[in-house]
Scaffold this active site. Sequence first.
Site: not given
Lengths: 644, 644
Positions: B265, B278, B281, B382, B385, B448, B513
């Site tokens: 990731q 995190r 991005w 990913d 939403e 998740d 994961h």
Amino acid sequence: MIIDKDNGFEIIIGKNKLLSHSKENPSIFLGYGKEKIDMYRGNFDINDYLESRIPLRNFNIAGNIISFYEDGKTILKMEIKDNEITFENYSNYNRFWIRLNATKNEDIYGCGEQFSYFNLRGKIFPLWTSEPGVGRNKKTYITWLADVEGKAGGDYYTTNFPQSAFLSSNMYYCIVDSSVYMKFDFSHVDFHEIEVWDIPKRISFITGENYLEIISKFNKYMGIQPKLPEWILDGLILGVQGGLEEVNKKLEKLSEVKINALWVQDWVGKKITSFGKRLFWDWKVNEKYYPNLKEYIEELNKRNIRFLGYINPYLIREGELFKEADKKGYFVKNKKGDTYLIDFGEFYCGTIDLTNEKAFNWYKEVIKKNMIDLGFSGWMADFGEYLPIDCVLENGDPKEMHNMWPVLWAKLNYEAVKESGKLGEIVFFMRAGFNGIQKYTTLMWAGDQLVDWSEDDGIPSVVKSFLSSAISGIGYTHCDLGGYTSLFEVKRSKELMKRWIELSAFSPVMRSHEGNRPDDNIQVYSDEELIEYLKKMTEIHSYLKDYLLYYIDEYQEKGIPLIRPLMLHYNVNSDKEYLLGRDLLICPVLKENTKNMEVLLPEDEWINLWTKEKYNGGKYVVNSEIIPVFYRASSKFKELFDNL
Amino acid sequence: MIIDKDNGFEIIIGKNKLLSHSKENPSIFLGYGKEKIDMYRGNFDINDYLESRIPLRNFNIAGNIISFYEDGKTILKMEIKDNEITFENYSNYNRFWIRLNATKNEDIYGCGEQFSYFNLRGKIFPLWTSEPGVGRNKKTYITWLADVEGKAGGDYYTTNFPQSAFLSSNMYYCIVDSSVYMKFDFSHVDFHEIEVWDIPKRISFITGENYLEIISKFNKYMGIQPKLPEWILDGLILGVQGGLEEVNKKLEKLSEVKINALWVQDWVGKKITSFGKRLFWDWKVNEKYYPNLKEYIEELNKRNIRFLGYINPYLIREGELFKEADKKGYFVKNKKGDTYLIDFGEFYCGTIDLTNEKAFNWYKEVIKKNMIDLGFSGWMADFGEYLPIDCVLENGDPKEMHNMWPVLWAKLNYEAVKESGKLGEIVFFMRAGFNGIQKYTTLMWAGDQLVDWSEDDGIPSVVKSFLSSAISGIGYTHCDLGGYTSLFEVKRSKELMKRWIELSAFSPVMRSHEGNRPDDNIQVYSDEELIEYLKKMTEIHSYLKDYLLYYIDEYQEKGIPLIRPLMLHYNVNSDKEYLLGRDLLICPVLKENTKNMEVLLPEDEWINLWTKEKYNGGKYVVNSEIIPVFYRASSKFKELFDNL
């Protein structure tokens, strides 16, 4: 007054254009809904499946009467007379909505006793008498726990005493004449919406030049409470229990404190549940714990100490009175025609059917015989919120009677006292209420606080209860000194107890409560420091007797409550302070560990009760090791205060 | 088919009288509402102030067309053709309700991916793509904490992948053609009510003799996913991160385990937040952590190990791609016309405007250039939403596009892969979805999970996700092996990890994961026992390759999903078991400390995969120290299973 407009109409009440209706923007709606109202131990799950909501676009005006029609048929008539709008229903609809014009900076008060908000603007308030809830804020852990363990958490609007009436800062009081489930929605910018699960008979408005005038008129309209007796101002009502021996021991411990009455809940005996010690709900003296009670009371009376008890409108299944009432058919029934047993938390009870005249009178006799004849000077007239809607009553629809139950319960107590010739001498106190409770109840109390500092259910909620009750027609209220509910890890601290002693001293009536778990919590008689503080504060409270008597008379005559929100006399407002009578400004300490705090003094000349320092209006940081209290320099009781 | 009745009509679809409408009991309603939809980090607060809800009592029928009118004017036309009802709106109403007849014992499935309930009867399902929620059950402490700390608790219906379509046990599939907010209400006894915040274009029905036939037709109707490549069946996709050195170390540790791909990731670099580690991005390789990535991937490929990455449709404000997209005006705008910055939890991002063709194509090129050209064999695609409704899009209304966003996001990924000629080779996997996602997404995953055993968000929710996805047109799905969310005190136990290894082995795709807080949680490479178990289970999974390939072909041809609820082949049902392909019955262990458990075997001849014991249909208590799995004695793959 109706103003006929192109395509619509307006209704003016006093100085306000309260309703604006047109074909495009109707303000009245009818509809049909199917409700689901489930109860678990006084906590209600209320849901509505709304099938329709029809804006009433089509209407005719003829004189004072506006007729609304659908498919050519009249479905609703509305008559406007002075400050009153009456409705006649010609449809099968069972939901009603009306929008009143709102203005941007308008404030809203009332809706009965509210614990989380004093100013109601911005929120929606369902009106349905229920348990107040434990925690009352979905963001607190206690509320979550109480919800999970017993659906008992409550929310910002849950209250024992809702009332379908509100006061607007646009200088009107609006009263909706109905007792079904209602929802008052003050969350919109340009209108308030009243939802009624029936077509209401009437909406009345009281207008005036200022708050004081409106409140005075409103309180007279709702009814003035019977006059509070003098004896109750003179000292502390001591809440104790555990049998005569135990009671005497506690009384002995507090021999230095001025006590005007013992309040003995467990005169009927006890029942232990997981919630705590509960009473045995069979309303007759328990001879084992309280032998020769009549004689004991007579002796107490000689020492100028009265005796108060406890009762509620339910009878425990295992008791003798239950048997009698059951045999006579005096209980509320289930749909099968059997006595409806209600779960009160590990025990079951029947509910006296207060709509059955015989049952009502029989229960009155129980009070007269088992309490008044024994020499009781009063009692907690507890509960009244648990009527389920799937029951069958002798008279009336449970959906209408649920909210009315506390009023019938108050009326029953009132009549028992009145018929005994003891009005103005005996005091019963209630937590439950609804429109019309005022004329019957001798005293209200602020329900069951958590023994903590939480905003929605701890000591701060008492102040909001005092303020909202004052706006809702209650002249006389007070609270459990020390709070009531101790659950999970929540226990009274000594500091909280001291703050509650102060707060009670500067309220109309001082009454201590041992709480639901007396043995796990600190009590007013637990140590010397507390006893000393209680003694001092009880003396101060008693010292104010003449002052309070003066304002009791004013309430009886003019309907102005003893506890007054600042707004009644000044152009400011607060949900943390109040006036006691006209001249005493009380700033209770509602936070832990507060040695100094900011107080808001309205424009006037004030004198600090403790230091005698003088202040003008404004915000000040003052010492708050003792509750900050100020009196008006211009008070006719100035000398009394000066000499304290 | 319309049946004209006195005063009403009925609509028959297949064998079912699905709609019964009359003046007295209308089944269609229009109304007007004002919604309030607030978002906080992908969690939505949705409220509707409903102004009106009008039953459509007045109508005319002319041939296949029913016209509804109000005050003499047509407001809605409804045309019935075969299995389709289309609507034409002539009013200003923006709310629509339709009731379909329900029967007493009817079961309901579908509505996209559901984590709390497989059978939806008795509940209401709002359909709005969002974060799935942490805890997802208002009665659990974790949910309460997540709600209080970040409005993130969710509820039984919150899902990344809602779908406005449901399957009835009365043998029809109902598909509502709209993408606005909807609510499907299966809580009534005699009707289902569909609420749409707009007038839908069309409601379609698919009917058939049995579930298998309907599912097959439905899946073809919604679209068949691109074929899963063979390589993905052959071993484990290992989720690792931390830079090349770290990745190699972990790979070394697992040298005995059959690994088909590394899923890395953090190829873009990291950002530390309070939630955990995190990603940064900005979708380009981070040369510091992953130097010479292209060469590294080539070398991996030689060892038959592929490389997968991560991307989503947002760009972090501090990144280089953000600058470029911002300059080009490729982001979703706020009402002022500026780039709408979305809070993703301690960092802010722009959302690529997928309705802007140029932006869409530019982002496709980012994927091609920065991922595919580097040799990526896939990625997690990913999110999707978080589109707020107060934004401004190049094309379309955000209220309609919110739910469509995941579909556009899938389409973008699909086109990037297709245009690179790599369909059937590259696999991207998504959690978000809505109607129509099927034809684009190469693989779904179950979102998740909490790393615990909780029914609504722990390992049991994976099985419900598998089952509901299967009913909702998804042929290929899988889950995070080990779960994802570790918050507050919730941490993976070794036992849970072992159960998740087993569950993944008997699912279409195995992918581990590390979770949101890798350092605080046990990993598949944490100890010898886990590595050994992983090795064994990966071997078994790989051993099933030919079996799975056979059912992959069947899905491509007939639309029957790889994971099958028991009801597709048997007259029983379960939300705890599933068939993998036609012949393997999987009974995952979903409770702690389960040495034996009851399994439900449908009527058939079954052989226990581990003990080779034979069973007929019925309930049996079996050893569950290893996941109970059974195969059909009549399977054409019997020998394969026999020899395991």
